[in-house]
Scaffold this motif. Structure first.
Motif, PDB file in Angstrom:
ATOM      1  N   ALA A 119      94.985  75.255 -45.905  1.00  0.00           N
ATOM      2  CA  ALA A 119      95.247  76.326 -44.938  1.00  0.00           C
ATOM      3  C   ALA A 119      95.911  75.810 -43.664  1.00  0.00           C
ATOM      4  N   HIS A 120      95.610  74.601 -43.269  1.00  0.00           N
ATOM      5  CA  HIS A 120      96.147  74.022 -42.036  1.00  0.00           C
ATOM      6  C   HIS A 120      97.072  72.864 -42.411  1.00  0.00           C
ATOM      7  N   HIS A 121      98.162  72.716 -41.685  1.00  0.00           N
ATOM      8  CA  HIS A 121      99.112  71.645 -42.003  1.00  0.00           C
ATOM      9  C   HIS A 121      99.185  70.652 -40.863  1.00  0.00           C
ATOM     10  N   PRO A 122      99.097  69.372 -41.138  1.00  0.00           N
ATOM     11  CA  PRO A 122      98.865  68.852 -42.484  1.00  0.00           C
ATOM     12  C   PRO A 122      97.396  68.992 -42.881  1.00  0.00           C
ATOM     13  N   PRO A 123      97.129  69.114 -44.177  1.00  0.00           N
ATOM     14  CA  PRO A 123      95.727  69.210 -44.609  1.00  0.00           C
ATOM     15  C   PRO A 123      94.996  67.888 -44.377  1.00  0.00           C
ATOM     16  N   GLU A 124      93.680  67.971 -44.190  1.00  0.00           N
ATOM     17  CA  GLU A 124      92.870  66.766 -43.989  1.00  0.00           C
ATOM     18  C   GLU A 124      92.182  66.307 -45.263  1.00  0.00           C
ATOM     19  N   PHE A 125      92.027  67.237 -46.223  1.00  0.00           N
ATOM     20  CA  PHE A 125      91.299  66.918 -47.452  1.00  0.00           C
ATOM     21  C   PHE A 125      92.215  67.010 -48.666  1.00  0.00           C
ATOM     22  N   ALA A 126      92.016  66.074 -49.609  1.00  0.00           N
ATOM     23  CA  ALA A 126      92.745  66.081 -50.867  1.00  0.00           C
ATOM     24  C   ALA A 126      91.983  66.861 -51.938  1.00  0.00           C
ATOM     25  N   ALA A 127      90.671  66.947 -51.789  1.00  0.00           N
ATOM     26  CA  ALA A 127      89.805  67.632 -52.762  1.00  0.00           C
ATOM     27  C   ALA A 127      88.536  68.052 -52.035  1.00  0.00           C
ATOM     28  N   TRP A 128      87.739  68.906 -52.671  1.00  0.00           N
ATOM     29  CA  TRP A 128      86.461  69.309 -52.080  1.00  0.00           C
ATOM     30  C   TRP A 128      85.441  69.524 -53.180  1.00  0.00           C
ATOM     31  N   GLN A 129      84.176  69.538 -52.770  1.00  0.00           N
ATOM     32  CA  GLN A 129      83.084  69.784 -53.717  1.00  0.00           C
ATOM     33  C   GLN A 129      81.850  70.255 -52.956  1.00  0.00           C
ATOM     34  N   TRP A 130      80.911  70.826 -53.698  1.00  0.00           N
ATOM     35  CA  TRP A 130      79.583  71.139 -53.174  1.00  0.00           C
ATOM     36  C   TRP A 130      78.688  69.979 -53.577  1.00  0.00           C
ATOM     37  N   ALA A 131      78.101  69.294 -52.602  1.00  0.00           N
ATOM     38  CA  ALA A 131      77.306  68.086 -52.866  1.00  0.00           C
ATOM     39  C   ALA A 131      75.825  68.337 -52.603  1.00  0.00           C
ATOM     40  N   ASN A 132      75.009  67.576 -53.296  1.00  0.00           N
ATOM     41  CA  ASN A 132      73.580  67.589 -53.034  1.00  0.00           C
ATOM     42  C   ASN A 132      73.364  66.958 -51.651  1.00  0.00           C
ATOM     43  N   PRO A 133      72.611  67.611 -50.775  1.00  0.00           N
ATOM     44  CA  PRO A 133      72.424  67.056 -49.427  1.00  0.00           C
ATOM     45  C   PRO A 133      71.921  65.616 -49.407  1.00  0.00           C
ATOM     46  N   VAL A 134      71.030  65.258 -50.317  1.00  0.00           N
ATOM     47  CA  VAL A 134      70.487  63.901 -50.295  1.00  0.00           C
ATOM     48  C   VAL A 134      71.544  62.844 -50.615  1.00  0.00           C
ATOM     49  N   ASP A 135      72.654  63.250 -51.210  1.00  0.00           N
ATOM     50  CA  ASP A 135      73.726  62.309 -51.548  1.00  0.00           C
ATOM     51  C   ASP A 135      74.715  62.080 -50.400  1.00  0.00           C
ATOM     52  N   LEU A 136      74.633  62.893 -49.357  1.00  0.00           N
ATOM     53  CA  LEU A 136      75.635  62.819 -48.281  1.00  0.00           C
ATOM     54  C   LEU A 136      75.818  61.436 -47.665  1.00  0.00           C
ATOM     55  N   PRO A 137      74.737  60.715 -47.317  1.00  0.00           N
ATOM     56  CA  PRO A 137      74.970  59.406 -46.683  1.00  0.00           C
ATOM     57  C   PRO A 137      75.771  58.427 -47.550  1.00  0.00           C
ATOM     58  N   GLU A 138      75.697  58.572 -48.846  1.00  0.00           N
ATOM     59  CA  GLU A 138      76.447  57.659 -49.722  1.00  0.00           C
ATOM     60  C   GLU A 138      77.896  58.091 -49.908  1.00  0.00           C
ATOM     61  N   LEU A 139      78.211  59.327 -49.542  1.00  0.00           N
ATOM     62  CA  LEU A 139      79.580  59.827 -49.687  1.00  0.00           C
ATOM     63  C   LEU A 139      80.465  59.492 -48.489  1.00  0.00           C
ATOM     64  N   ILE A 140      79.834  59.306 -47.339  1.00  0.00           N
ATOM     65  CA  ILE A 140      80.571  59.078 -46.094  1.00  0.00           C
ATOM     66  C   ILE A 140      80.884  57.580 -45.941  1.00  0.00           C
ATOM     67  N   VAL A 141      81.861  57.259 -45.103  1.00  0.00           N
ATOM     68  CA  VAL A 141      82.158  55.856 -44.831  1.00  0.00           C
ATOM     69  C   VAL A 141      80.911  55.207 -44.214  1.00  0.00           C
ATOM     70  N   PRO A 142      80.673  53.932 -44.496  1.00  0.00           N
ATOM     71  CA  PRO A 142      79.427  53.286 -44.064  1.00  0.00           C
ATOM     72  C   PRO A 142      79.121  53.366 -42.575  1.00  0.00           C
ATOM     73  N   PHE A 143      80.129  53.294 -41.692  1.00  0.00           N
ATOM     74  CA  PHE A 143      79.826  53.277 -40.258  1.00  0.00           C
ATOM     75  C   PHE A 143      79.370  54.641 -39.720  1.00  0.00           C
ATOM     76  N   LYS A 144      79.453  55.704 -40.545  1.00  0.00           N
ATOM     77  CA  LYS A 144      78.974  57.028 -40.131  1.00  0.00           C
ATOM     78  C   LYS A 144      77.685  57.443 -40.844  1.00  0.00           C
ATOM     79  N   ARG A 145      77.140  56.595 -41.677  1.00  0.00           N
ATOM     80  CA  ARG A 145      75.965  56.989 -42.472  1.00  0.00           C
ATOM     81  C   ARG A 145      74.767  57.378 -41.614  1.00  0.00           C
ATOM     82  N   HIS A 146      74.540  56.672 -40.519  1.00  0.00           N
ATOM     83  CA  HIS A 146      73.395  57.019 -39.674  1.00  0.00           C
ATOM     84  C   HIS A 146      73.560  58.415 -39.076  1.00  0.00           C
ATOM     85  N   VAL A 147      74.804  58.854 -38.858  1.00  0.00           N
ATOM     86  CA  VAL A 147      75.062  60.205 -38.357  1.00  0.00           C
ATOM     87  C   VAL A 147      74.619  61.228 -39.399  1.00  0.00           C
TER      88      VAL A 147
END
Length: 161
Positions: A119-147
């Motif tokens: 919807a916005h150019h340039p796009p920020e995402f190449a793909a998307w999904q609905w994730a299990n909340p408990v999996d979020l820290p492992e999906l993000i780059v390591p330096f943001k996991r504590h966030v």
């Protein structure tokens, strides 16, 4: 020796959950790491409050407008992260050492077909999904996991973790 920046870039993020308590994440288009997924987030523009910025970022990155979202809660306190040394001074014109993020939780009232990551150019995402909340820290780059762990903890009762 180069002096490191001390300021944090103000940022707003949005944790969007669907009816199945899954969380929207997008795969960053600008990352060499195929595992770089994140929730919608970005800088706060001058004159914007935190919620306005979070909803704007959600719209820009997903095409989901405010009419399709019910804001449920805001984090009580912002969460900061520092950039890793290899990125320090290279992002945001070298003015910031990291970000101070203000997070919101919202329920998605739309359908998957309403999501448009281009919807916005340039796009920020190449793909998307609905994730299990408990999996979020492992999906993000390591330096943001504590966030992401802090966001999960803050919204735990509404996510039924």
């Amino acid at each position: 020796m180069t002096e490191l920046p001390t300021a944090y870039r103000p940022c707003a993020g949005f944790m969007l959950i669907n009816a199945h308590r899954r969380v929207f994440v997008g795969q960053r288009i600008d990352s060499k790491d195929n595992g770089a997924w994140q929730m919608p987030q970005g800088g706060i523009d001058p004159g914007e409050d935190h919620e306005q910025a979070a909803l704007r970022e959600l719209y820009e990155e997903t095409g989901i407008g405010p009419s399709l979202v019910t804001v449920l809660r805001r984090m009580r306190e912002p969460v900061r992260y520092d950039l890793p040394s290899e990125l320090m001074g290279k992002l945001w014109g070298g003015k910031y050492r990291g970000q101070e993020q203000f997070w919101f939780l919202g329920r998605y009232e739309g359908r998957d077909e309403d999501i448009d990551i281009t919807a916005h150019h340039p796009p920020e995402f190449a793909a998307w999904q609905w994730a299990n909340p408990v999996d979020l820290p492992e999906l993000i780059v390591p330096f943001k996991r504590h966030v992401y762990r802090a966001v999960l903890e803050e919204f735990r009762e509404l996510l039924y973790l």
